[in-house]
Motif scaffolding. Structure first.
Motif, mmCIF file in Angstrom:
data_model
loop_
_atom_site.group_PDB
_atom_site.id
_atom_site.type_symbol
_atom_site.label_atom_id
_atom_site.label_comp_id
_atom_site.label_asym_id
_atom_site.label_seq_id
_atom_site.Cartn_x
_atom_site.Cartn_y
_atom_site.Cartn_z
ATOM 1 N N TYR A 65 -10.164 26.539 -13.339
ATOM 2 C CA TYR A 65 -8.749 26.760 -13.681
ATOM 3 C C TYR A 65 -8.184 25.533 -14.387
ATOM 4 O O TYR A 65 -7.509 25.644 -15.412
ATOM 5 N N ARG A 66 -8.482 24.357 -13.844
ATOM 6 C CA ARG A 66 -7.957 23.125 -14.448
ATOM 7 C C ARG A 66 -8.664 22.830 -15.780
ATOM 8 O O ARG A 66 -8.033 22.380 -16.732
ATOM 9 N N LYS B 153 0.845 30.538 -9.141
ATOM 10 C CA LYS B 153 0.490 31.559 -8.148
ATOM 11 C C LYS B 153 -1.027 31.651 -7.940
ATOM 12 O O LYS B 153 -1.483 32.182 -6.926
ATOM 13 N N PHE C 63 -3.051 29.474 -7.032
ATOM 14 C CA PHE C 63 -3.474 28.762 -5.825
ATOM 15 C C PHE C 63 -3.252 29.565 -4.550
ATOM 16 O O PHE C 63 -3.852 29.297 -3.521
ATOM 17 N N LYS C 64 -2.352 30.533 -4.634
ATOM 18 C CA LYS C 64 -2.057 31.333 -3.444
ATOM 19 C C LYS C 64 -2.990 32.533 -3.306
ATOM 20 O O LYS C 64 -3.001 33.203 -2.284
ATOM 21 N N ALA D 137 -0.902 36.014 12.736
ATOM 22 C CA ALA D 137 -1.454 36.603 11.502
ATOM 23 C C ALA D 137 -0.763 36.036 10.273
ATOM 24 O O ALA D 137 0.451 35.857 10.265
ATOM 25 N N SER D 138 -1.549 35.760 9.242
ATOM 26 C CA SER D 138 -1.000 35.190 8.012
ATOM 27 C C SER D 138 -0.557 36.293 7.055
ATOM 28 O O SER D 138 -1.384 37.044 6.541
ATOM 29 N N PRO D 139 0.738 36.394 6.761
ATOM 30 C CA PRO D 139 1.205 37.398 5.782
ATOM 31 C C PRO D 139 0.588 37.164 4.409
ATOM 32 O O PRO D 139 0.270 38.119 3.701
ATOM 33 N N ALA D 140 0.410 35.885 4.042
ATOM 34 C CA ALA D 140 -0.126 35.569 2.706
ATOM 35 C C ALA D 140 -1.569 36.060 2.572
ATOM 36 O O ALA D 140 -2.004 36.415 1.473
ATOM 37 N N GLN D 141 -2.326 36.074 3.672
ATOM 38 C CA GLN D 141 -3.694 36.603 3.604
ATOM 39 C C GLN D 141 -3.686 38.125 3.677
ATOM 40 O O GLN D 141 -4.485 38.782 3.021
ATOM 41 N N VAL E 49 -1.705 40.247 2.406
ATOM 42 C CA VAL E 49 -1.444 40.942 1.133
ATOM 43 C C VAL E 49 -2.695 41.046 0.246
ATOM 44 O O VAL E 49 -2.712 41.822 -0.701
#
Lengths: 208, 83
Positions: free
Chosen positions: A41-42, A50, A52-53, A108-112, A114
């Motif tokens: 990416y770099r 986004k 990175f998320k 629980a992780s909401p970010a995971q 999704v």
């Protein structure tokens, strides 16, 4: 009458290597998948915080698509509804499902959560490029060039799509593999015919 | 507040952002840091994991998560209550 479509670009990411149209464009040996994807990416100087998320499957597919389209895709030629995405893999979103299951044992992780569907990678690509065409994500044990050719040809030949990003994006733990193709009606200087044989030839080219 | 900024960066995976890039009174959502609804849920998880604070009223969310300062004030107030 059989209409002829064309593979106008390809991108392969596997074994810590990135290929664009069969040419090696990035290599970083020894790094783990998430580090390798961030390095790529770099390296390509992409600007999309986004990224990175995202989970690893979305990072892999999103990155492969950026490299696929850069310098190869004339967005001005198409309306948002003209470009679709058809992807497939063997492990669906299992890589993230397992990680999410681990977090769910405490909080629980909401970010995971999704990312616990494989087609989220299609959403990430569509959001980035504002694509609104037909899309689908199929699960099969192996890369099935015949199925991709048939399915995508049907979409293009029936004028449902004018161009399509298709291929394979698979991640499970440290194993990963992405091969994306850009399919268009018009030829380009280095394009090849959109056939099962050419899909397999490109996919297997750097497959060891 | 530096610790809190570091925790926010880690929790939300904001790899291109350093703690000093986040102003104490900079809005966290929309026009500020650009966080979204999933990030809001992750901030609730952060409060639970790091500070054992449960956001009892969801309607307080926009007020609590307005800026790093409002978050810090909310944490300090709840820690004082729990002493």
């Amino acid at each position: 009458m059989k209409t002829e479509n064309h593979i106008t670009a390809s991108c392969i990411i596997r074994n810590n290597l990135v290929y664009k149209n069969g040419i090696k464009v990035f290599e970083e040996s020894g790094s783990a998948l998430s580090d390798f994807l961030v390095s790529a990416y770099r390296h390509f100087d992409l600007q999309y915080p986004k990224f990175f998320k995202m989970d690893n499957l979305s990072k892999l597919g999103w990155l492969a698509n950026e490299i696929l389209l850069t310098g190869s895709f004339d967005k001005e030629k198409y309306k948002p509804e003209d470009t679709g995405i058809v992807l497939s893999n063997a492990n669906a979103s299992l890589d993230t499902d397992i990680k999410y299951y681990e977090t769910a044992k405490t909080i629980a992780s909401p970010a995971q959560f999704v990312y616990t569907l494989p087609n989220i990678v299609i959403g990430e690509i569509s959001i980035r490029h504002k694509f609104k065409g037909e899309n689908a994500f199929f699960i099969s044990e192996e890369f099935d060039a015949g199925f991709i050719e048939q399915y995508v040809s049907n979409l293009i030949n029936n004028n449902i799509l004018q161009s399509c990003i298709c291929g394979w994006a698979d991640v499970l733990d440290s194993a990963y593999n992405a091969t994306l193709f850009l399919i268009e009606k018009d030829k380009s200087p280095n394009s090849v015919n959109f056939t099962k044989e050419n899909l397999n030839k490109i996919h297997q080219l750097q497959n060891g | 507040m530096l610790d809190l900024k570091e925790q926010i960066i880690a929790q939300l995976n904001l790899q291109d952002i350093k703690p000093e890039d986040i102003g104490d009174d900079q809005p966290l959502f929309v026009e500020g840091l650009g966080l979204d609804s999933i990030d809001a849920l992750e901030l609730i998880v952060l409060l639970q994991q790091q500070y054992k604070i449960k956001l009892s009223n969801a309607e307080d969310g926009p007020k609590v998560f307005k800026t790093v300062r409002t978050m810090a004030e909310y944490i300090t107030a709840h820690q004082a209550q729990n002493v």
